[in-house]
Design an enzyme around this catalytic site. Structure first.
Site, mmCIF file in Angstrom:
data_model
loop_
_atom_site.group_PDB
_atom_site.id
_atom_site.type_symbol
_atom_site.label_atom_id
_atom_site.label_comp_id
_atom_site.label_asym_id
_atom_site.label_seq_id
_atom_site.Cartn_x
_atom_site.Cartn_y
_atom_site.Cartn_z
ATOM 1 N N TYR A 171 -2.364 -1.503 10.646
ATOM 2 C CA TYR A 171 -2.162 -1.588 9.226
ATOM 3 C C TYR A 171 -0.843 -0.977 8.679
ATOM 4 O O TYR A 171 -0.430 -1.619 7.663
ATOM 5 C CB TYR A 171 -3.331 -0.583 8.693
ATOM 6 C CG TYR A 171 -3.587 -0.820 7.031
ATOM 7 C CD1 TYR A 171 -4.139 -1.924 6.582
ATOM 8 C CD2 TYR A 171 -3.272 0.271 6.152
ATOM 9 C CE1 TYR A 171 -4.411 -1.960 5.093
ATOM 10 C CE2 TYR A 171 -3.370 0.049 5.048
ATOM 11 C CZ TYR A 171 -3.921 -1.061 4.442
ATOM 12 O OH TYR A 171 -3.802 -1.233 2.970
ATOM 13 N N SER B 146 0.495 -1.266 0.001
ATOM 14 C CA SER B 146 -0.027 0.033 0.027
ATOM 15 C C SER B 146 0.938 1.251 -0.123
ATOM 16 O O SER B 146 2.324 1.090 0.315
ATOM 17 C CB SER B 146 -0.913 0.005 1.297
ATOM 18 O OG SER B 146 -1.553 1.316 1.513
#
EC number: 1.1.1.105
Length: 317
Positions: A176, A164
């Site tokens: 995350y 990401s």
């Protein structure tokens, strides 16, 4: 001087474009194993590769997700239930893949399964809040890779890991961003190790896209849960206005996300089918022209930008 430099840059880009357009032969004989195919990027990629005639082995978390995927694809595509947090599930899925690919090996492994988990200030977290995300996004991805990489090596194939832009910039606390930085590090070392065997490893770094990971209802619910579990002292330091501002931002996140998931799956497909895949793919205009350039700025500038654009705690100095 500058004209010569521009000409060289233009020529380099043309040569790279020509080189990257060369496609691997006999795609119809290539097996690709994709995790996280219930929805989002994995689901779309499975359908995309199936249309190209590749032999897709799609791993879904639920039987419902597997049934829905099979109903939209050809009989070539096969599904298996996989929970990347459970070793026994990974072992069973790997054996299932091995039985199908046989001596040809596995051409492509796409580690796509992922969750957002709890996003918010690190001070609000407990160990389990962070570990639950790492179990899926990082440790699960690593275990799936270690389990299947002998099959990929046999085919001299590809490993495509979905990181990401949050693996380049840490936007917030929680598991995350940590997990995506870990995906980047693991992929870099894996790429160098497997290059000796003709295996190519690519990292896909999407910007903000509308998937389950960016679901505003889920994110705000998890944020409220963090607020409720933290101490009264911490709640007093941050204040109700901070909570309200953050919830408003999270609730509207998916509305600001790109709906065109093919910008990501096209990168994945290229990494699997091009004779000369890239090492990294920045997917989405926000990733290419804002977040990626921002990641190269001096740290104090990035910190300042986040400081001035983020909600402020009530007791902030």
């Amino acid at each position: 001087m500058w004209l010569y430099l521009l000409a060289l840059v233009g020529l380099w880009n043309l040569l790279r474009l020509f080189r990257e357009r060369k496609v691997v032969s006999h795609l119809q004989d290539k097996y690709v194993f994709i995790t996280g195919c219930d929805s989002g990027f994995g689901n779309l990629l499975a359908r995309q590769l199936d249309r190209r005639g590749m032999r897709v082995l799609a791993a879904c978390l639920t039987e419902k997700g597997a049934e829905q995927l099979r109903s939209k694809t050809s009989d070539r595509l096969e599904t298996v239930i996989l929970d990347v947090t459970k070793t026994e599930s990974i072992v069973a899925a790997t054996q299932w893949v091995k039985e199908r690919v046989g001596n040809t090996g596995l051409w492509g492994l796409v580690n796509n399964a992922g969750i957002s988990g709890h996003l918010g200030p690190n001070e609000w977290m407990n160990k389990q809040n962070i570990a639950s995300v790492l179990d899926v996004n990082l440790l699960g991805m690593i275990e799936v890779t270690l389990s299947t990489v002998p099959l990929v090596r046999k085919a001299r194939g590809r490993v495509v890991n979905v990181a990401s832009i949050a693996g380049r910039l840490s936007f917030c606390g929680g598991g995350y961003c940590i997990s995506k930085y870990g995906v980047e590090a693991f992929s870099d070392s894996l790429r160098r190790e497997l290059s000796y065997f003709g295996v190519k490893v690519a990292i896909v770094e999407p910007g903000f896209f509308r998937t389950d990971v960016t679901n505003g209802v889920t994110l705000s619910s998890n944020f409220q849960m963090l607020w409720d579990q933290t101490s009264s002292e911490v709640r007093e330091v941050y204040g109700e206005n901070y909570l309200a501002s953050y919830l408003k931002m999270l609730n509207g996140l998916d509305q600001r996300c790109n709906k065109d998931l093919s910008l990501v799956t096209d990168c994945m497909e290229h990494a699997l089918t091009s004779c000369h895949p890239r090492t990294r793919y920045s997917a989405g205009w926000d990733a290419k022209f804002f977040y990626l350039p921002m990641s190269y700025l001096p740290t104090f500038l990035v910190d300042a930008l986040f400081y001035w654009t983020s909600p402020k705690p009530e007791k902030a100095l």
